[in-house]
Write a protein that holds these residues in place. Sequence first.
Motif, PDB file in Angstrom:
ATOM      1  N   UNK B 108       0.839  -1.194   0.000  1.00 37.13           N
ATOM      2  CA  UNK B 108       0.000   0.000   0.000  1.00 37.13           C
ATOM      3  C   UNK B 108       0.882   1.256   0.000  1.00 37.13           C
ATOM      4  N   UNK B 109       0.624   2.168  -0.927  1.00 37.25           N
ATOM      5  CA  UNK B 109       1.517   3.341  -0.973  1.00 37.25           C
ATOM      6  C   UNK B 109       1.293   4.289   0.187  1.00 37.25           C
ATOM      7  N   UNK B 110       0.225   4.091   0.950  1.00 39.47           N
ATOM      8  CA  UNK B 110       0.025   4.919   2.139  1.00 39.47           C
ATOM      9  C   UNK B 110       1.106   4.629   3.178  1.00 39.47           C
ATOM     10  N   UNK B 111       1.757   3.469   3.032  1.00 41.09           N
ATOM     11  CA  UNK B 111       2.803   3.113   3.983  1.00 41.09           C
ATOM     12  C   UNK B 111       4.152   3.674   3.560  1.00 41.09           C
ATOM     13  N   UNK B 112       4.249   4.047   2.297  1.00 40.63           N
ATOM     14  CA  UNK B 112       5.564   4.477   1.831  1.00 40.63           C
ATOM     15  C   UNK B 112       5.601   5.973   1.528  1.00 40.63           C
ATOM     16  N   UNK B 113       4.568   6.695   1.922  1.00 40.26           N
ATOM     17  CA  UNK B 113       4.609   8.137   1.759  1.00 40.26           C
ATOM     18  C   UNK B 113       3.877   8.674   0.553  1.00 40.26           C
ATOM     19  N   UNK B 114       2.982   7.845  -0.020  1.00 43.02           N
ATOM     20  CA  UNK B 114       2.160   8.265  -1.154  1.00 43.02           C
ATOM     21  C   UNK B 114       2.980   8.967  -2.248  1.00 43.02           C
ATOM     22  N   UNK B 115       2.679  10.242  -2.490  1.00 46.24           N
ATOM     23  CA  UNK B 115       3.343  10.931  -3.605  1.00 46.24           C
ATOM     24  C   UNK B 115       4.849  11.044  -3.408  1.00 46.24           C
ATOM     25  N   UNK B 116       5.304  11.005  -2.162  1.00 49.95           N
ATOM     26  CA  UNK B 116       6.733  11.151  -1.916  1.00 49.95           C
ATOM     27  C   UNK B 116       7.497   9.837  -1.989  1.00 49.95           C
ATOM     28  N   UNK B 117       6.771   8.763  -2.241  1.00 49.98           N
ATOM     29  CA  UNK B 117       7.441   7.478  -2.353  1.00 49.98           C
ATOM     30  C   UNK B 117       8.538   7.555  -3.414  1.00 49.98           C
ATOM     31  N   UNK B 118       9.736   7.206  -3.047  1.00 47.64           N
ATOM     32  CA  UNK B 118      10.786   7.222  -4.068  1.00 47.64           C
ATOM     33  C   UNK B 118      10.819   5.870  -4.764  1.00 47.64           C
ATOM     34  N   UNK B 119      11.085   5.951  -6.035  1.00 47.99           N
ATOM     35  CA  UNK B 119      11.027   4.738  -6.839  1.00 47.99           C
ATOM     36  C   UNK B 119      12.419   4.363  -7.292  1.00 47.99           C
ATOM     37  N   UNK B 120      12.608   3.068  -7.399  1.00 49.77           N
ATOM     38  CA  UNK B 120      13.893   2.593  -7.879  1.00 49.77           C
ATOM     39  C   UNK B 120      13.663   1.659  -9.034  1.00 49.77           C
ATOM     40  N   UNK B 121      14.761   1.350  -9.630  1.00 48.08           N
ATOM     41  CA  UNK B 121      14.753   0.385 -10.706  1.00 48.08           C
ATOM     42  C   UNK B 121      14.097  -0.914 -10.228  1.00 48.08           C
TER      43      UNK B 121
END
Lengths: 354, 134
Positions: B108-121
């Motif tokens: 769930x992206x609510x756990x990773x900071x929603x819009x601030x979730x950083x993405x990796x390869x």
Amino acid sequence: MEASHGGEKVKSRLCSICNQRRPALKRPKTLQQICKECFYEVFEEEIHRVIVDNKLFKPGERIAIGASGGKDSTVLAYVMSELNRRHNYGLDLFLLSVDEGITGYRDDSLETVKRNEVQYGLPLKVVSYKDLYGWTMDEIVKMIGLKNNCTFCGVFRRQALDRGAALLKVDKLATGHNADDIAETVLLNILRGDIARLSRCTSIITGEDGPIPRCKPFKYTYEKEIVTYAYFKKLDYFSTECIYSPNAYRGFAREFIKDLERIRPRAILDIIKSGEDFRIATTTKMPEQGTCQRCGYISSQKWCKACVLLEGLNRGLPKLGIGRTRGVNNDHRKDDKKIDTKNIQSKPCGTLDF
Amino acid sequence: MVKIVTLLPAQHLPRFKTCTCYQFYSYLASSKILICIFSLKCSGGLELLCDSVKIHSINVDLPAEEKKLTMKHLLAWVRSNLIKERPEMFMKGDTVRPGVLVLVNDCDWELSGQLDTTLEDKDVIVFISTLHGG
């Protein structure tokens, strides 16, 4: 029913239930961060609690699950068959689907239900609008266009489910309405000023005075959790918008609920609670529940809505029964004998308005 | 569960042979290039908005002056590059429309900071619409 945690300040990296695994979702109800395994457990147990606490089923009952192939009914069928096994409910479960006759939509979703029949080992019964009313939705839309078609579909489906349930000789019908749906309906009924429906739309069991009561085991279950459950469990469900444009009015309420949920997830449960606690003054004049003079279905008018709509279709006057006019009920003549009455013969059913 | 259609050019396919559809990871050959490759799944009807393609493997240019790609950038990119019709079904403001579930690597992206979730390869992002169908 649901424990309320005010929101946990500690941002732990581990599941707040087992403290071992990485969390996979944030529960809207409690704001807890929990892992997949714990999620399955609390999700299923909560539904079990709702079923037990509200005495939704009795051992030995035959239960039809209204199955559209969509997420809610697929998860309901899956969870119900699981719980029935795990907790020895002693229920005979069936899948009941309505075929509205919408090419490219319902035929595809029925395929999903047919796969569910095999996957969960539940016998399936399909009733079609064509058989019950002599019209498919495709034909209805061809005649009336894309305005008000959802009215026809909704009214017909309500009765079709009852007819199917009667054919299956079930004691109850379980539907997949979730907490979001109910909150939405509470709002809609307030906006429409429909006191009669407002007072019953939050009941977990409706139509107990009728032959086939309905119940909503997902009454307190968030849509988000249902979808997440279906996704994590890789359940086979169908998701496409109906090709005949969605009900716009309901759409607004839905969007509003979703906006509220984003700000404060508990809002959904709060709205349901408000709906439950609504008390209507005893002096309020309520529509009298009688039965339709033509088909025997429950109705507050002379004729039930389905008969009025069907009459309109068959006489080529599809506007009958749409909107607030009650012309047909007040002054219909006796010239409607030619209507195929065997299609709509005696089907005494409970209150199903949702 | 879903019929899988990929947008991947044929020459890339051998690399992904061993992946299941749920772990449809794409990967970056050289981490030095300012390009991230993600696989992105749309389901719950959202794929209808992007030519009925359910799985997309995409390259996103990292915006200048940014060190990491975030969900915010990704959504802006998806909106202008993938969504073919009715963007309002998917987005509201600069985020997803309420009722669209977002999972980053099945979380769930609510756990990773929603819009601030950083993405990796190799990250897998899934969008599921809950807005219709019952």
